[in-house]
Design an enzyme around this catalytic site. Structure first.
Site, PDB file in Angstrom:
ATOM      1  N   LYS A  46      36.442  37.542  43.832  1.00 34.61           N
ATOM      2  CA  LYS A  46      36.764  38.484  42.595  1.00 34.61           C
ATOM      3  C   LYS A  46      35.558  38.663  41.783  1.00 34.61           C
ATOM      4  O   LYS A  46      34.343  38.041  41.966  1.00 34.61           O
ATOM      5  CB  LYS A  46      37.513  37.601  41.623  1.00 34.61           C
ATOM      6  CG  LYS A  46      38.206  38.320  40.283  1.00 34.61           C
ATOM      7  CD  LYS A  46      38.956  37.526  39.371  1.00 34.61           C
ATOM      8  CE  LYS A  46      39.487  38.387  38.197  1.00 34.61           C
ATOM      9  NZ  LYS A  46      40.189  37.395  37.401  1.00 34.61           N
ATOM     10  N   SER A  58      46.012  34.734  35.551  1.00 40.90           N
ATOM     11  CA  SER A  58      45.398  35.655  36.409  1.00 40.90           C
ATOM     12  C   SER A  58      45.248  35.317  37.883  1.00 40.90           C
ATOM     13  O   SER A  58      44.961  36.165  38.944  1.00 40.90           O
ATOM     14  CB  SER A  58      43.904  35.966  36.009  1.00 40.90           C
ATOM     15  OG  SER A  58      44.093  36.885  34.944  1.00 40.90           O
ATOM     16  N   SER A  64      44.890  39.598  36.147  1.00 39.77           N
ATOM     17  CA  SER A  64      43.645  40.260  36.334  1.00 39.77           C
ATOM     18  C   SER A  64      43.210  40.164  37.959  1.00 39.77           C
ATOM     19  O   SER A  64      42.389  41.029  38.328  1.00 39.77           O
ATOM     20  CB  SER A  64      42.612  39.887  35.408  1.00 39.77           C
ATOM     21  OG  SER A  64      42.080  38.896  35.494  1.00 39.77           O
TER      22      SER A  64
HETATM   23  N1  GLN Z   1      46.909  38.330  31.610  1.00 40.92           N
HETATM   24  C1  GLN Z   1      46.335  37.269  30.827  1.00 40.92           C
HETATM   25  C2  GLN Z   1      45.506  38.200  29.667  1.00 40.92           C
HETATM   26  O1  GLN Z   1      45.370  39.074  29.823  1.00 40.92           O
HETATM   27  C3  GLN Z   1      45.514  36.213  31.504  1.00 40.92           C
HETATM   28  C4  GLN Z   1      44.155  36.753  32.005  1.00 40.92           C
HETATM   29  C5  GLN Z   1      43.628  35.670  32.848  1.00 40.92           C
HETATM   30  O2  GLN Z   1      44.214  34.834  33.230  1.00 40.92           O
HETATM   31  N2  GLN Z   1      42.150  36.071  33.116  1.00 40.92           N
HETATM   32  O3  GLN Z   1      44.495  37.532  29.038  1.00 40.92           O
END
Ligand code: GLN
Length: 448
Positions: free
Chosen positions: A52, A151, A127
């Site tokens: 990532k 994410s 994400s």
């Molecule tokens: N979707 C969640 C957010 O937008 C989790 C994001 C993540 O785990 N990095 O914060």
């Protein structure tokens, strides 16, 4: 070749922000030479891995999916990347992601959205959507993502692959660009449990450069996969999940999974998580933005990356941050700054910290009855592109079941339980006790 396969598929998927084809080729030659010299081979010798783009690789740009870091070349590698390279892995690309890991669809990437390989009209989740899509599309058998509130697990569920968020403190965060430091963890995506165990073994090596990284010895994770029975093992499920507002096919997947565990000898118990399900989201959306607003203060147009020329310092900050950050990141910085304001701190931030403690206690109580919990990974199947783009709260709901796990610092795996009528993967989540990755692998290998 494998790299040509990726090149062709990238025209559709956009799972990678920076492919590393040349680097991967020369690394393979180096490994070939090492092999010819008879050197000792690591456990991931020659295995392609996607990383990532918020995890640093020495000499490679690390964008975090943001204009702010579009041209920022990292001068060092993350601990997990050092571990991968020592084990002989070949990093073939940096994966697309929502900007600074904020989002649930990879549509907030400054480099265009990544798509779901099962259905190109749908999102891969986020994400870490690029990492999940890369593994689902066969670019690499394994990928790394980060999970602050779901994410890894939400995109893994959307793309039908395994995604593990380790216990907070199992994997070093050194070289992971921070979003919310008390919640962030790096973890793997893979298409088999054996690969999950193999990569977890490699990346969970203790590291003194992250003060929250546990020093204790890691078990041999592969050993947990050799089980055929769950005799003496307790599996908990969320009381009343049948009446939750979640997709019917997900409910069915949960009841099938419970059944399999029962048939394998597990004792099935009901657990209650009312505080987590009700207050997990608001608690997270107070704490995570608060930490993010502080962590992202370093991107000021002076030290790192993107900078806009200006007459004075304040204007430099305003212009650089104003045009370097995208809409979701700005929203989080505003929320974070708001809840930390001196007149609001007690009512919001402090209150959220108290709720976090209650969530931890609630999980402790659940784990006094069960070794592993089965819950939905997501409330819905992969949604269409654009569907939740204009309604942030709707998008935040995608992490209803994943977020409480981060607040409590627990490990959890999402895995494919079945396929829907429409041909989309249906995921479930297995949550373990602190450092209970082994229990999760054990249950998953029976369910698989
Ligand atoms: N979707 C969640 C957010 O937008 C989790 C994001 C993540 O785990 N990095 O914060």
């Amino acid at each position: 070749t494998a790299l040509e396969y990726i090149e062709v598929n990238e025209r559709n998927l956009n799972a990678l922000i920076t492919p590393l084809y040349e680097e991967a080729r020369s690394r393979s030659w180096m490994l070939d030479a090492a092999l010819a010299r008879g050197e000792e081979l690591g456990s991931l010798f020659g295995v392609p891995v996607v990383v990532k783009d918020n995890i640093t690789v020495d000499g490679v740009r690390t964008t975090c999916g943001s204009r702010m870091l579009e041209n920022w070349i990292s001068p060092y590698s993350a601990h997990v990347v050092e571990c991968l390279e020592r084990a002989g892995a070949v990093i073939i690309g940096k994966a697309n992601m929502d900007e600074f890991a904020m989002g649930s669809s990879t549509e907030f990437s400054a480099f265009g959205p990544a798509l779901n390989p099962w259905d190109l009209s749908r999102v891969p989740g986020g994400s870490s959507g690029g990492s999940a899509a890369s593994v689902a599309a066969g670019y690499a058998p394994i990928a790394l993502g980060s999970d602050t509130g779901g994410s890894i697990r939400q995109p893994a569920a959307f793309c039908g692959v395994y995604g593990l968020k380790p216990t907070y403190g199992l994997v070093s965060r050194f070289g992971l660009i921070a979003f919310a430091s008390s919640l962030d963890q790096i973890g793997p995506f893979a298409r088999s449990l054996k690969d999950v165990a193999a990569i977890l073994q490699v990346i969970s090596e203790p590291d003194a450069r992250d003060a929250t990284c546990a020093r204790k010895e890691r078990p041999n994770y592969a050993e947990f996969l050799n089980v055929t029975s769950l005799e003496g093992f307790k599996v908990g499920y969320l009381a009343g999940y049948e009446s939750l507002e979640i997709d019917d096919e997900i409910k069915r997947a949960i009841s099938q999974t419970i059944e399999i565990c029962q048939e394998s000898g597990a004792e099935i118990v009901e657990v209650d998580l009312p505080i987590s399900t009700r207050y997990g989201l608001p608690c997270y959306y107070t704490i995570a933005p608060a930490e993010a607003s502080s962590n992202l203060a370093r991107f000021d147009g002076v030290q790192y990356g993107f900078s806009v020329a200006a007459d004075d310092l304040k204007e430099l900050y305003l212009k650089s941050r104003g045009s370097g950050f995208g809409p979701e990141v700005k929203r989080r910085i505003l929320i974070g700054t708001f809840v930390l304001g001196s007149s609001r701190y007690d009512a919001y931030y402090l209150q959220a910290q108290k709720v976090r403690q209650l969530i931890i206690r609630e999980f402790n109580a659940a784990f006094s009855k069960a070794d592993v919990l089965i819950t939905p990974a997501t409330p819905t199947l992969p949604f269409k592109r654009g569907e939740k783009l204009t309604d942030p709260v709707k998008a935040y709901m995608a992490d209803l079941f994943t977020i409480p796990v981060n607040l409590a610092g627990l490990p959890a795996l999402s895995m494919r339980a079945s396929m829907s009528q429409s041909g989309l993967p249906v995921g479930v989540q297995l949550i373990g006790k602190k450092f209970g990755e082994g229990d999760i692998l054990k249950a998953a290998s029976v369910i698989e």
